[in-house]
Design a protein around this motif. Structure first.
Motif, short mmCIF file in Angstrom:
data_model
loop_
_atom_site.label_atom_id
_atom_site.label_comp_id
_atom_site.label_asym_id
_atom_site.label_seq_id
_atom_site.Cartn_x
_atom_site.Cartn_y
_atom_site.Cartn_z
N GLY A 175 0.82 -1.21 0.00
CA GLY A 175 0.00 0.00 0.00
C GLY A 175 0.85 1.26 0.00
N TYR A 176 1.93 1.26 0.79
CA TYR A 176 2.85 2.41 0.79
C TYR A 176 3.45 2.61 -0.60
CZ TYR A 176 3.15 2.39 5.99
OH TYR A 176 2.89 2.47 7.33
N LYS A 177 3.97 1.51 -1.17
CA LYS A 177 4.70 1.62 -2.45
C LYS A 177 3.81 2.12 -3.58
CE LYS A 177 6.48 -2.59 -2.59
NZ LYS A 177 7.26 -3.73 -3.13
N ALA A 212 -6.52 -2.62 -0.45
CA ALA A 212 -6.62 -3.32 -1.73
C ALA A 212 -7.51 -2.57 -2.71
CB ALA A 212 -7.16 -4.73 -1.51
N ILE A 213 -8.62 -2.02 -2.21
CA ILE A 213 -9.53 -1.27 -3.09
C ILE A 213 -8.80 -0.06 -3.68
CG2 ILE A 213 -11.61 0.17 -3.10
CD1 ILE A 213 -12.77 -1.81 -0.99
N ARG A 214 -8.00 0.60 -2.87
CA ARG A 214 -7.25 1.75 -3.38
C ARG A 214 -6.18 1.32 -4.39
NH1 ARG A 214 -6.24 6.41 1.20
NH2 ARG A 214 -8.45 6.82 1.70
N LYS A 230 -7.75 0.86 -7.52
CA LYS A 230 -8.42 2.08 -7.98
C LYS A 230 -9.93 1.85 -8.11
CE LYS A 230 -4.33 3.84 -10.36
NZ LYS A 230 -3.89 4.56 -9.15
N GLY A 231 -10.49 1.25 -7.05
CA GLY A 231 -11.92 1.00 -7.03
C GLY A 231 -12.63 1.98 -6.10
N HIS A 232 -13.95 1.89 -6.09
CA HIS A 232 -14.75 2.76 -5.22
C HIS A 232 -15.79 1.89 -4.52
CE1 HIS A 232 -16.91 6.22 -3.71
NE2 HIS A 232 -18.04 5.74 -4.24
N TYR A 233 -15.79 1.97 -3.19
CA TYR A 233 -16.72 1.14 -2.43
C TYR A 233 -17.94 1.95 -2.03
CZ TYR A 233 -18.88 -1.09 1.60
OH TYR A 233 -19.80 -1.61 2.48
N LEU A 248 -9.52 -8.84 -2.36
CA LEU A 248 -9.63 -8.60 -0.92
C LEU A 248 -9.16 -9.82 -0.13
CD1 LEU A 248 -13.07 -6.74 -0.68
CD2 LEU A 248 -10.85 -5.89 -1.43
N ASP A 249 -9.46 -11.03 -0.64
CA ASP A 249 -8.98 -12.24 0.02
C ASP A 249 -7.45 -12.35 -0.09
OD1 ASP A 249 -11.57 -12.97 0.65
OD2 ASP A 249 -11.83 -14.20 -1.14
N LEU A 250 -6.90 -11.94 -1.21
CA LEU A 250 -5.45 -12.06 -1.44
C LEU A 250 -4.67 -11.28 -0.38
CD1 LEU A 250 -3.01 -12.89 -3.21
CD2 LEU A 250 -3.43 -10.85 -4.60
#
Length: 689
Positions: free
Chosen positions: A401-403, A453-455, A458-461, A513-515
Motif C-alpha cells: 500500500g505504501y509503495k 486493496a480497493i485503493r 483504484k476502485g470505489h466502495y 480482498l482475500d489475497l
C-alpha cells in the motif's frame, strides 16, 4: 629280359620326380618363410609383444555431513563385500565361478524372475532345449524363414512349469550370483554381495580366491545417521549398490565419468550436492596382452574421499524443535475439531545471512502394518508444501500500500465491515474502530487491508453496490510486491523440488480482498521465514541456505578438514521503499507481541528477548490424505500461522510456524502460538548455555 629292363628304368624316373617335387615344395616354403620373416617379421613381432592399457575407476566413500557445531550427522559405515571383475571371461567361465562361489556364501534369490529361471534352465539343459525345436522348424530356419531370435523365443515358451521346478535352491543361488556377474562391464568391479556378509564368508572366499577368477573380497560402505530420523527427509538418500545410476539421469552421469553401477545421491541434499559428496574415484591401470589377459596392474591415482558438508543447522536445536512440535501436535489432537489435524512446520533462519538454523516438520501417519498412528519426519514439507496462511501476510500488504501510494504512514480507516452486492459481509473478527496501519497490524484488522486493496485497484466502495477496479493489473501489482519479500515465489533454498504455491485464477474484485489477507494464494513455511526475515533486516531478501561450508576430508585422524568453500550470504533483491515504511511495519509487529490488545500478546508477554511478529488464521479447504473418507466435500478447516523475529531492535533469529488444518469449527487450539513461544524460548535458552 627286355621287359625287366624297361621296368627298372621306369621306377627311378618316378622316384626322381617325387624327390624333385619335394625339393621344389621345400624350396617354395623356405622362400615364403624367408619373405614373411624379412618383410613382415617386425609387424608380427610387434603384434606378439603388443600390450593394451585399460584404466579402471573404483568408487570411494562419500563425504560426511556435519551440523554447524561439527556434530556428525551422516557418516560412512564400512561393511564386508564381495565383488566380481570381468576380465574377459566367457559365459561358461562365469557360470563355473558362480557355482563355486555359491558353495561359500549365502545369496538372496528374491530378485530372480521367472524369465531368469528360464534362461538358466536353458544354459543347464542344452540338449533338452534343442529337442524342443521340431524338424519342420529347423527346415524353415535353414531356409531363413525363422531367425535365431524366433528359435530362442520358441525354446523359452516351451519350457514347462515342471521343468522350472527342477531348479533347486542351490541352482537359484548360482543364478542370482551369475546375474550379478553378468551386470558387469569389462574390468569394472560389480557388487556380488554387500549386505549381511559374515566374517566366515569373507574368510572362506579369501582362502579360495585362486579358484574364483575375478572374485575379490573388499570393503564397501553404507550411510549411517547419527541422529536417526531427525531431518531425515531433507538429508536424502543414496542409490543402493544394486540400483546404480538412476535410469532417468543415466546419460548425464555417464558423460561425467560415472560408471553404471556407481552409487549416487538420488534425493534432496545427497542429490543436490552429489558433485561435492561423490569424491574422486581411484584409478588402476590394467595392462593386458593381445589375448586380453591381465599381465600387470598399477595404481595410477589412489582416489580422494568425497568433500564434507557443514550445514547451517544446529542439530541440538533441531531436535528440541522437533520435540516441541511432536508434543504440541499430540496435544492438539486431544482437542475438539482436530480429526484432520496431522502436521506442523517450523523454520528458524538467521535474517541477516539466510542460514537455516532449523527446518522442522512433523506429520502423523497411519502405520500400514500395525494400524497405529505414528509421528514421522516431514522437514521436507517446509518448502515442498504450501497452504493459505492468513493474516501473517498483512505486513506485506501494508508495504505494498505504501509503495503504490494507496496509503501513507498514519492513514486511518474505519473497521466497519464491507457489504459488496451479492456477497456476504466482509469484516474483521470484531469491530476494531478507527485504525491506522500500525494498530491494524497489532489487532489484525481485515477491513483495513480491504480498503488498502480497493485503493490499489483504484476502485470505489459503496454499501451493497458492486465493486469494480479500474486498475486491471491490481493482482499482478500485489503479487509482484509480495514476491519481493519471498511470498509466492521460490526462495532459492539450496535443495531441489521447492514449490512456489498455488495462485488463485479468478480476478473478480472480491478475491483481491482475500489475497491481501492471505486467504487466496498459498505459501510455504520457508517463504514465510524469508518474508519475515526481509522485514526484520530492513528490506533485504536473503537467499536461505542449509549448507554453510564445504570442507576437505579430515586427515591424520582429524574429524574436520580445511575449508574449501564458505557459503556467503546472498541478497536476492532489496525491497523498494522508504526505510520509515519498514520501521512502521516493524513497530506494528512489535505491538502484536508486546502490547496489550496485540493478537499474540497473551502468549508472548514477559518474553525477555523482545519478540516482534504477526499471527495468522486462514479458512481453507482440506485436501489432505483423509479427503477420500468424506462422502461429500470435507468441512472447512482453519490453517494457523505465526511469523516472528527477535530481538525486535537487532534481530538475530526469524521464525515461521505453520499448522495446516489445525481445527474445524470454532474451537481454536492456538497451536501456532504455543509452538512459537516454546521454540523462541528454547532458542534463547540454548544460546545462553
Amino acid at each position: 629280359m627286355e621287359k625287366q629292363k624297361k621296368k627298372k628304368s621306369h621306377f627311378p624316373f618316378r622316384l626322381n620326380m617325387l624327390f624333385f617335387s619335394v625339393f621344389f615344395l621345400f624350396s617354395v616354403l623356405i622362400l615364403r618363410l624367408g619373405f614373411v620373416q624379412i618383410v613382415y617379421g617386425e609387424n608380427f613381432k610387434r603384434d606378439l609383444e603388443r600390450k593394451e592399457d585399460i584404466t579402471v575407476s573404483n568408487p570411494v566413500p562419500r563425504g560426511n555431513i556435519f551440523d554447524r557445531n561439527f556434530h556428525i550427522i551422516v557418516d560412512n559405515v564400512p561393511k564386508n563385500a564381495i565383488t566380481f571383475t570381468n576380465e574377459g571371461y566367457s559365459q561358461s567361465d562365469m557360470l563355473i565361478t558362480a557355482q563355486k562361489l555359491a558353495k561359500f556364501i549365502v545369496k538372496k534369490t528374491d530378485m530372480v524372475t521367472e524369465r531368469d529361471k528360464r534362461d538358466y534352465w536353458m544354459i543347464k539343459n542344452p540338449k533338452l532345449v534343442d529337442a524342443k525345436i521340431t524338424d519342420q522348424e529347423r527346415a524353415l530356419y535353414a531356409k531363413d524363414k525363422l531367425t535365431d531370435m524366433d528359435l530362442y523365443k520358441l525354446k523359452l515358451d516351451r519350457i514347462t512349469a515342471a521343468e522350472l521346478n527342477q531348479l533347486t535352491n542351490e541352482d537359484l543361488e548360482v543364478l542370482a550370483i551369475y546375474q550379478e556377474f553378468s551386470k558387469g562391464v569389462k574390468f569394472i568391479p560389480v557388487m556380488v554381495k554387500n549386505e549381511g556378509v559374515t566374517d566366515k564368508e569373507m574368510a572362506v572366499v579369501s582362502e579360495n580366491l585362486q579358484s574364483l577368477p575375478g572374485v575379490e573380497t573388499t570393503t564397501d560402505w553404507d550411510r549411517s545417521y547419527a541422529f536417526q530420523n531427525t531431518l531425515r527427509s531433507v538429508l536424502g538418500n543414496v542409490t543402493k549398490s544394486g540400483e546404480g545410476l538412476p535410469a532417468d539421469q543415466l546419460e548425464y552421469y555417464l558423460a561425467r565419468g560415472y560408471s553404471r553401477n556407481d552409487r549416487v545421491g538420488k534425493s534432496q541434499l545427497e542429490m543436490q550436492y552429489e558433485d561435492v559428496l561423490h569424491g574422486n574415484k581411484s584409478k588402476t591401470k590394467n595392462i593386458t596382452d593381445k589375448a586380453g589377459n591381465v599381465i600387470e596392474t598399477h595404481t595410477v591415482f589412489a582416489g580422494n574421499k568425497g568433500k564434507d558438508l557443514v550445514l547451517s543447522i544446529n542439530m541440538d536445536l533441531q531436535m528440541a524443535v522437533d520435540k516441541i512440535i511432536e508434543e504440541e501436535l499430540w496435544s492438539a489432537k486431544g482437542k475438539p475439531g482436530t480429526q484432520l489435524t496431522d502436521r506442523a512446520y517450523v523454520v528458524l533462519m538467521d535474517p541477516n545471512t539466510g542460514e537455516i538454523l532449523t527446518m522442522s516438520g512433523k506429520k502423523l501417519v497411519r502405520d500400514s502394518k500395525t494400524g497405529r498412528t505414528v509421528m514421522t519426519d516431514d522437514a521436507l514439507g517446509t518448502f515442498t508444501t504450501t497452504y493459505s496462511v492468513g493474516s501473517t501476510v498483512k505486513g506485506a500488504t501494508i508495504l505494498t500500500g505504501y509503495k503504490t501510494g494507496a496509503i501513507s504512514p498514519n492513514t486511518y480507516f474505519d473497521d466497519r465491515g464491507l457489504k459488496i452486492k451479492d456477497t456476504p459481509l466482509k469484516k474483521s473478527y470484531a469491530y476494531l474502530g478507527q485504525l491506522n496501519e500500525i494498530n491494524a497490524l497489532k489487532k489484525s484488522s481485515n477491513v483495513y487491508m480491504f480498503h488498502t486493496a480497493i485503493r490499489i485497484g483504484k476502485g470505489h466502495y459503496e454499501y451493497d453496490k458492486p465493486l469494480n477496479f479500474t486498475n486491471k493489473m491490481a493482482f499482478e501489482t500485489i503479487r509482484n510486491s509480495f514476491a519481493s519479500f519471498g511470498l509466492g515465489t521460490r526462495t532459492g533454498i539450496d535443495l531441489p523440488n521447492e514449490q512456489t504455491g498455488f495462485k488463485g485464477q479468478s480476478k473478480l474484485p472480491g478475491y483481491l480482498l482475500d489475497l491481501v489477507i492471505g486467504q487466496y494464494d498459498t505459501y510455504s513455511a520457508m517463504q514465510l521465514a524469508q518474508y519475515v526475515s526481509t522485514i526484520a533486516n530492513g528490506g533485504y531478501r536473503m537467499q536461505p541456505h542449509i549448507v554453510k561450508q564445504i570442507r576437505e576430508p579430515g586427515r591424520d585422524g582429524e574429524n574436520i578438514g580445511p575449508v574449501l568453500k564458505e557459503i556467503t550470504p546472498t541478497v536476492l533483491n532489496t525491497v523498494d521503499g522508504k526505510k520509515v515504511w519498514l520501521k512502521r511495519v516493524q513497530l506494528g509487529f512489535k505491538k502484536v507481541m508486546q502490547e496489550p490488545g496485540g493478537t499474540a500478546y497473551k502468549f508472548f508477554k514477559g518474553a525477555e528477548y523482545s519478540p516482534a511478529g504477526k499471527t495468522g488464521t486462514a479458512e481453507a479447504f482440506y485436501d489432505g490424505p483423509l479427503r477420500s473418507h468424506f462422502g461429500k466435500e470435507p468441512p472447512p478447516v482453519m490453517n494457523l500461522s505465526l511469523i516472528s523475529y527477535a530481538p525486535s531492535s537487532h534481530p538475530e533469529v526469524a521464525m515461521a510456524v505453520l499448522v495446516p488444518w489445525a481445527y474445524d469449527g470454532k474451537d481454536d487450539n492456538r497451536a501456532n502460538l504455543k509452538i512459537g513461544r516454546r521454540v523462541l524460548d528454547t532458542y534463547f535458552k540454548m544460546k545462553k548455555k
